[in-house]
Design a protein around this motif. Structure first.
Motif, mmCIF file in Angstrom:
data_model
loop_
_atom_site.group_PDB
_atom_site.id
_atom_site.type_symbol
_atom_site.label_atom_id
_atom_site.label_comp_id
_atom_site.label_asym_id
_atom_site.label_seq_id
_atom_site.Cartn_x
_atom_site.Cartn_y
_atom_site.Cartn_z
ATOM 1 N N ALA A 89 0.832 -1.206 0.000
ATOM 2 C CA ALA A 89 0.000 0.000 0.000
ATOM 3 C C ALA A 89 0.868 1.258 0.000
ATOM 4 C CB ALA A 89 -0.931 -0.002 1.205
ATOM 5 N N ILE A 90 1.932 1.249 0.781
ATOM 6 C CA ILE A 90 2.843 2.404 0.804
ATOM 7 C C ILE A 90 3.541 2.551 -0.542
ATOM 8 C CG2 ILE A 90 4.966 3.290 1.840
ATOM 9 C CD1 ILE A 90 3.951 2.071 4.508
ATOM 10 N N LEU A 123 3.528 5.142 -12.442
ATOM 11 C CA LEU A 123 2.130 4.822 -12.196
ATOM 12 C C LEU A 123 1.834 3.331 -12.345
ATOM 13 C CD1 LEU A 123 0.328 7.791 -13.955
ATOM 14 C CD2 LEU A 123 0.627 7.406 -11.528
ATOM 15 N N VAL A 124 2.455 2.689 -13.299
ATOM 16 C CA VAL A 124 2.189 1.264 -13.499
ATOM 17 C C VAL A 124 2.680 0.458 -12.300
ATOM 18 C CG1 VAL A 124 2.696 -0.727 -14.961
ATOM 19 C CG2 VAL A 124 2.252 1.482 -16.000
ATOM 20 N N ALA A 182 1.464 -2.488 -7.302
ATOM 21 C CA ALA A 182 1.557 -2.537 -5.842
ATOM 22 C C ALA A 182 0.165 -2.474 -5.206
ATOM 23 C CB ALA A 182 2.433 -1.398 -5.326
ATOM 24 N N LEU A 183 -0.739 -1.708 -5.813
ATOM 25 C CA LEU A 183 -2.115 -1.659 -5.326
ATOM 26 C C LEU A 183 -2.778 -3.030 -5.461
ATOM 27 C CD1 LEU A 183 -4.441 0.162 -4.280
ATOM 28 C CD2 LEU A 183 -5.075 0.469 -6.669
ATOM 29 N N SER A 211 -1.536 -5.133 -2.745
ATOM 30 C CA SER A 211 -2.197 -4.754 -1.501
ATOM 31 C C SER A 211 -3.593 -5.365 -1.419
ATOM 32 C CB SER A 211 -2.268 -3.229 -1.404
ATOM 33 O OG SER A 211 -2.942 -2.841 -0.249
ATOM 34 N N PHE A 212 -4.339 -5.354 -2.533
ATOM 35 C CA PHE A 212 -5.643 -6.006 -2.565
ATOM 36 C C PHE A 212 -5.518 -7.499 -2.298
ATOM 37 C CE2 PHE A 212 -7.571 -2.651 -5.589
ATOM 38 C CZ PHE A 212 -7.950 -1.867 -4.513
ATOM 39 N N LEU A 213 -4.466 -8.121 -2.807
ATOM 40 C CA LEU A 213 -4.240 -9.536 -2.562
ATOM 41 C C LEU A 213 -3.971 -9.795 -1.078
ATOM 42 C CD1 LEU A 213 -4.016 -12.280 -4.014
ATOM 43 C CD2 LEU A 213 -1.565 -11.877 -4.146
#
Length: 161
Positions: A14-15, A23-24, A29-30, A33-35
């Motif tokens: 998340a950080i 951006l990619v 990384a997002l 984080s969802f995983l």
């Protein structure tokens, strides 16, 4: 111990999604984080929410964010030279799919027999989502909306410069 490792990976991802200059990489990384959030749902024995998180947020929303970023910033991604990177990417993807296929085939999930009393119906799942996990779902949706707006705003600012 497992919870701490999953939480740490989720927080670091998340950080990284917030602090990444590219951006990619932030979008990937997002997705990680969802995983991690899905893994926490699995630890909470909320398997339906974990599968929902994986299928909807990682499978479609994160891919959509990456697709939009690459579409908006097309000139940068169209200049990638075809060389060793392409071969390494193809080999990595094939290896990944072979490992996932092998693990899925040998997991024994098709041999599991569950008694009828342990299968919840949709009413129970809905009650659990509304009563127990409403805040988590709302916060995740809000974070997702903010990340999409932020990604599009950053892509628009970079295009002006």
């Amino acid at each position: 111990m497992v919870f701490l490792v999953i939480s740490l990976v989720t927080l670091i991802a998340a950080i990284l999604s917030l602090e990444s200059r590219e951006l990619v990489y932030g979008a990937v990384a997002l997705a990680l984080s969802f995983l991690g959030v899905a893994a926490i749902f699995i630890l909470l024995d909320a398997l339906y929410l974990a599968m929902f998180q994986i299928l909807v947020y990682i499978g479609s929303i994160s891919v959509l964010i990456i697709f939009v970023i690459m579409l908006v910033r097309r000139e940068k991604w169209s200049t990638i030279k075809s060389g060793n990177e392409r071969i390494v990417g193809i080999v990595t993807a094939l290896t990944f799919f072979l490992v996932i296929g092998y693990v899925s085939y040998n997991s024994g999930l098709s041999n599991i027999i569950t008694p009828n009393s342990s299968i919840p119906d949709f009413y129970d799942i809905g009650i659990q989502m509304i009563n127990d996990y409403w805040l988590i779902l709302e916060v995740t949706g809000l974070v997702l909306a903010v990340s999409v707006i932020g990604a599009l705003t950053m892509a628009k600012i970079e295009r002006k410069n």
